[in-house]
Write a protein that holds these residues in place. Structure first.
Motif, PDB file in Angstrom:
ATOM      1  N   THR A  65       0.816  -1.193   0.000  1.00  0.00           N
ATOM      2  CA  THR A  65       0.000   0.000   0.000  1.00  0.00           C
ATOM      3  C   THR A  65       0.851   1.243   0.000  1.00  0.00           C
ATOM      4  O   THR A  65       0.351   2.338   0.137  1.00  0.00           O
ATOM      5  N   TYR A  66       2.109   1.053  -0.161  1.00  0.00           N
ATOM      6  CA  TYR A  66       3.119   2.071  -0.397  1.00  0.00           C
ATOM      7  C   TYR A  66       3.322   3.077   0.699  1.00  0.00           C
ATOM      8  O   TYR A  66       4.364   3.123   1.312  1.00  0.00           O
ATOM      9  N   ASN A  67       2.349   3.905   1.014  1.00  0.00           N
ATOM     10  CA  ASN A  67       2.653   5.077   1.826  1.00  0.00           C
ATOM     11  C   ASN A  67       2.707   4.845   3.321  1.00  0.00           C
ATOM     12  O   ASN A  67       3.216   5.665   4.037  1.00  0.00           O
ATOM     13  N   LYS A 106       6.909  -0.457  -9.219  1.00  0.00           N
ATOM     14  CA  LYS A 106       6.753  -0.175  -7.789  1.00  0.00           C
ATOM     15  C   LYS A 106       7.968  -0.712  -7.053  1.00  0.00           C
ATOM     16  O   LYS A 106       8.796  -1.424  -7.636  1.00  0.00           O
ATOM     17  N   ASN A 321       1.467  10.264  -7.528  1.00  0.00           N
ATOM     18  CA  ASN A 321       1.194   9.640  -6.237  1.00  0.00           C
ATOM     19  C   ASN A 321      -0.079   8.797  -6.285  1.00  0.00           C
ATOM     20  O   ASN A 321      -0.126   7.675  -5.776  1.00  0.00           O
ATOM     21  N   TYR A 324       0.626   5.655  -8.312  1.00  0.00           N
ATOM     22  CA  TYR A 324       1.492   4.709  -7.604  1.00  0.00           C
ATOM     23  C   TYR A 324       0.730   3.981  -6.495  1.00  0.00           C
ATOM     24  O   TYR A 324       0.868   2.766  -6.333  1.00  0.00           O
ATOM     25  N   VAL A 325      -0.084   4.707  -5.749  1.00  0.00           N
ATOM     26  CA  VAL A 325      -0.885   4.061  -4.705  1.00  0.00           C
ATOM     27  C   VAL A 325      -1.873   3.081  -5.339  1.00  0.00           C
ATOM     28  O   VAL A 325      -2.049   1.957  -4.861  1.00  0.00           O
ATOM     29  N   ASN A 328      -0.358  -0.189  -6.284  1.00  0.00           N
ATOM     30  CA  ASN A 328      -0.102  -1.064  -5.157  1.00  0.00           C
ATOM     31  C   ASN A 328      -1.376  -1.622  -4.532  1.00  0.00           C
ATOM     32  O   ASN A 328      -1.313  -2.554  -3.735  1.00  0.00           O
ATOM     33  N   TRP A 344      -8.289   0.939   2.224  1.00  0.00           N
ATOM     34  CA  TRP A 344      -7.109   1.787   2.407  1.00  0.00           C
ATOM     35  C   TRP A 344      -7.515   3.220   2.757  1.00  0.00           C
ATOM     36  O   TRP A 344      -6.951   3.819   3.666  1.00  0.00           O
ATOM     37  N   LEU A 365      -4.901  12.784  -0.260  1.00  0.00           N
ATOM     38  CA  LEU A 365      -3.945  11.691  -0.165  1.00  0.00           C
ATOM     39  C   LEU A 365      -2.664  12.148   0.517  1.00  0.00           C
ATOM     40  O   LEU A 365      -2.117  11.462   1.384  1.00  0.00           O
ATOM     41  N   ARG A 368      -3.536  12.947   4.201  1.00  0.00           N
ATOM     42  CA  ARG A 368      -4.211  11.853   4.904  1.00  0.00           C
ATOM     43  C   ARG A 368      -5.388  12.377   5.718  1.00  0.00           C
ATOM     44  O   ARG A 368      -5.611  11.980   6.858  1.00  0.00           O
TER      45      ARG A 368
END
Length: 454
Positions: A65-67, A106, A321, A324-325, A328, A344, A365, A368
Motif C-alpha cells: 500500500t506504499y505510503n 513499484k 502519487n 502509484y498508490v 499497489n 485503504w 492523499l 491523509r
C-alpha cells in the motif's frame, strides 16, 4: 492534525486502549546502606530501560500500500539490524531493485542477498552509503512514512547525485528514519525516485565496474493503473475488422488472377503473394480473437460506463502519487481492487469536519485527511485510475449513533456483474458494499453524479 473530536467521528467504534502495569514487590531492607544501594540500583535500572525504550527504532516494511509503514515488534526488528553488507552485496541488491522497479513499476517489499533479508528502506541507506564511498555498510532499523511520488524526466551529473547520496546517508544515519524527499537541482526528489536512481547507479557499477558520469532519471510510473484500456480494445477490434476486410479483397482479386494465369513462372510468383496474404489474414484473425476475448474480461468497461472513468476538476488521474498508490492496491479482480481501495482510504485518512471540497483527491492523499467529500474524491480517483467506474452519491442520511440527519456524500464503484457497490469510508464500521454508520432505509438519495464540483 485533526482534533480528537474529529478523529472520533470516524473512529467511534475503534477505541484505542493502553494498559500499563507497574508492580513493585521488593521487601524493605533493614539496613539503611542496603536501602540506599538498592534504590540506586533501581534508579539506574529504570534509567537504562528508559534509554533503551527511546533508542528502539521499529523495523519498517514498505508494503504494497506504499505510503504507510508497518511497525514490527522489537524482536523481529532486531533480527536484521546487525546485517553488514559488503560492496558486492550492495551492487547485487542495486541490480535486483532497478530491474524489479522497471518490471513492476513499484518498490519491492524487501531485498535479499544470499541469506540476508532487509527492508527497502535499509537498502536505501546501504546504496546511498556505497555511492558516498563506503564499501561495507552496517544496517540499522529504519522507521517513518513516505508521502508523495512525483514524475521526473531529467538527468543528474556525478557530482549532483553523489551529493544527494551523501545527504541521504547522513540524514538516515542521524535520524534513523526514512527520507520522504530531498531537495535537488531538479526539484524535490522523492523516496521512490531516489531509490530507483541510486539503484541504476549501482547496477551500472555492477556491470561496468565504475560509477557513471551522469544518470538519467525517468520515473517508472505508468499513465494509470489499468490493466488495459477498454476504448483501445474497441479501437483495435474495429481496426482489425477493417484490415481483415481489405486483406480478403486482395486475396479474392489475386485468386481470380491466378485462375486465368497460364505462365508457370508468373503463377508461382502470384501463388507466393497469395500465401503471404493468407498468412497475414490468419495473423490478423488471431489478434481479433484475442481482443474480442478482452471484452468478456471482468476489467472491460462498456461504452455507457466510460464517462465514470474521466478526470475531473478535483481528481487528476495523471498525478504520480495517485497512480502509484493505485498500482499497489490493485487486486486480482475488480471487486478485490475496489475493496482494497475502500479499505485503504477508510483506514488511512482521518475525518475532518468542514463543508464542501477543501483538498481534492491528491491533497487529501498527501495530508491523509478529509471530510466526506474529499474522501469521496480520493476513492473516485483511485478507482478510476485503476479502471473501475466510480461516481459520487449525495443524500440526506440518518446517522445511527447520533440519531441526527445530515447531508452526506459517499461513493459507488461499478463492478461488472455486480453493478454499483456502495463505498463510504468515513466510518470504520462500514465495509465495501455495506453501510452501518447511517441507516439507508431512513435516508434519502438526492443524486448520483459523475463529477462533484462543490
Amino acid at each position: 492534525m485533526t482534533s480528537k473530536m474529529n478523529i472520533k467521528l470516524k473512529k467511534e467504534n475503534k477505541e484505542d486502549s493502553f494498559t500499563y502495569k507497574q508492580n513493585k514487590t521488593y521487601k524493605t531492607p533493614k539496613s539503611i546502606i542496603i536501602l540506599f544501594l538498592l534504590s540506586l540500583f533501581i534508579l539506574c535500572a529504570s534509567s537504562v530501560d528508559t534509554s533503551q525504550a527511546e533508542d528502539v527504532i521499529e523495523n519498517s516494511s514498505d508494503n504494497n500500500t506504499y505510503n504507510e509503514t508497518n511497525s514490527t515488534n522489537s524482536t523481529n526488528s532486531s533480527e536484521n539490524s546487525s546485517i553488514v553488507l559488503n560492496k558486492s552485496e550492495i551492487l547485487n541488491s542495486g541490480t535486483q531493485v532497478a530491474n524489479f522497479i522497471e518490471k513492476n513499476k513499484k518498490l519491492p517489499n524487501t531485498v535479499s542477498v544470499g541469506d540476508k533479508v532487509f527492508t527497502i528502506s535499509q537498502y536505501l541507506y546501504a546504496v546511498s552509503s556505497f555511492i558516498s564511498g563506503s564499501d561495507n555498510v552496517t544496517l540499522f532499523n529504519v522507521t517513518g512514512k513516505i508521502y508523495s511520488v512525483s514524475r521526473f524526466s531529467t538527468s543528474y551529473t556525478q557530482s549532483q547525485y553523489v551529493d544527494l547520496a551523501k545527504r541521504t546517508k547522513n540524514y538516515m544515519y542521524n535520524y534513523q528514519t526514512m527520507l520522504p524527499y530531498i531537495s535537488s537541482a531538479h526539484g524535490n526528489l522523492d523516496y521512490y525516485n531516489m531509490i530507483y536512481m541510486f539503484s541504476k547507479i549501482a547496477r551500472y557499477y555492477d556491470t561496468y565496474g565504475k560509477i557513471p558520469t551522469s544518470v538519467s532519471l525517468v520515473s517508472q510510473i505508468p499513465a494509470n493503473a489499468r490493466l488495459f484500456s477498454s476504448s483501445y480494445v474497441d479501437q483495435r477490434i474495429s481496426s482489425l475488422y477493417s484490415q481483415l476486410k481489405t486483406t480478403r479483397k486482395s486475396m479474392s482479386k489475386l485468386a481470380a488472377t491466378i485462375k486465368i494465369t497460364k505462365n508457370l513462372k508468373t503463377l508461382k510468383k502470384l501463388q507466393s503473394q497469395f500465401n503471404s496474404l493468407q498468412s497475414k489474414y490468419n495473423s490478423l484473425n488471431s489478434l481479433l480473437t484475442k481482443y474480442k476475448s478482452l471484452r468478456s474480461s471482468a476489467w472491460y468497461v462498456p461504452y455507457s460506463m466510460r464517462k465514470y472513468l474521466k478526470e475531473t476538476r478535483y481528481i487528476k488521474l495523471t498525478n504520480g502519487n495517485l497512480v502509484y498508490v493505485a498500482m499497489n492496491l490493485r487486486g486480482n479482480t475488480p471487486y478485490e481492487t475496489g475493496a482494497k481501495i475502500f479499505n485503504w482510504v477508510r483506514d488511512n485518512l482521518d475525518y475532518s469536519f468542514y463543508y464542501r471540497t477543501k483538498y481534492g483527491a491528491s491533497k487529501a492523499l498527501q495530508y491523509r485527511l478529509g471530510n466526506c467529500v474529499d474522501q469521496a474524491h480520493l476513492i473516485v480517483a483511485l478507482a478510476r485510475t485503476s479502471g473501475l467506474p466510480a461516481r459520487y452519491v449525495r443524500g440526506t442520511c440518518k446517522f445511527v449513533v447520533s440519531g441526527h440527519t445530515y447531508s452526506h456524500v459517499w461513493t459507488q464503484i461499478w463492478i461488472k456483474g455486480r453493478g454499483w457497490v456502495n463505498a463510504d469510508p468515513t466510518n470504520y464500521r462500514n465495509s465495501f458494499g455495506v453501510i452501518r454508520s447511517w441507516d439507508p432505509a431512513k435516508s434519502k438519495i438526492s443524486g448520483a453524479l459523475m463529477e462533484y464540483s462543490l
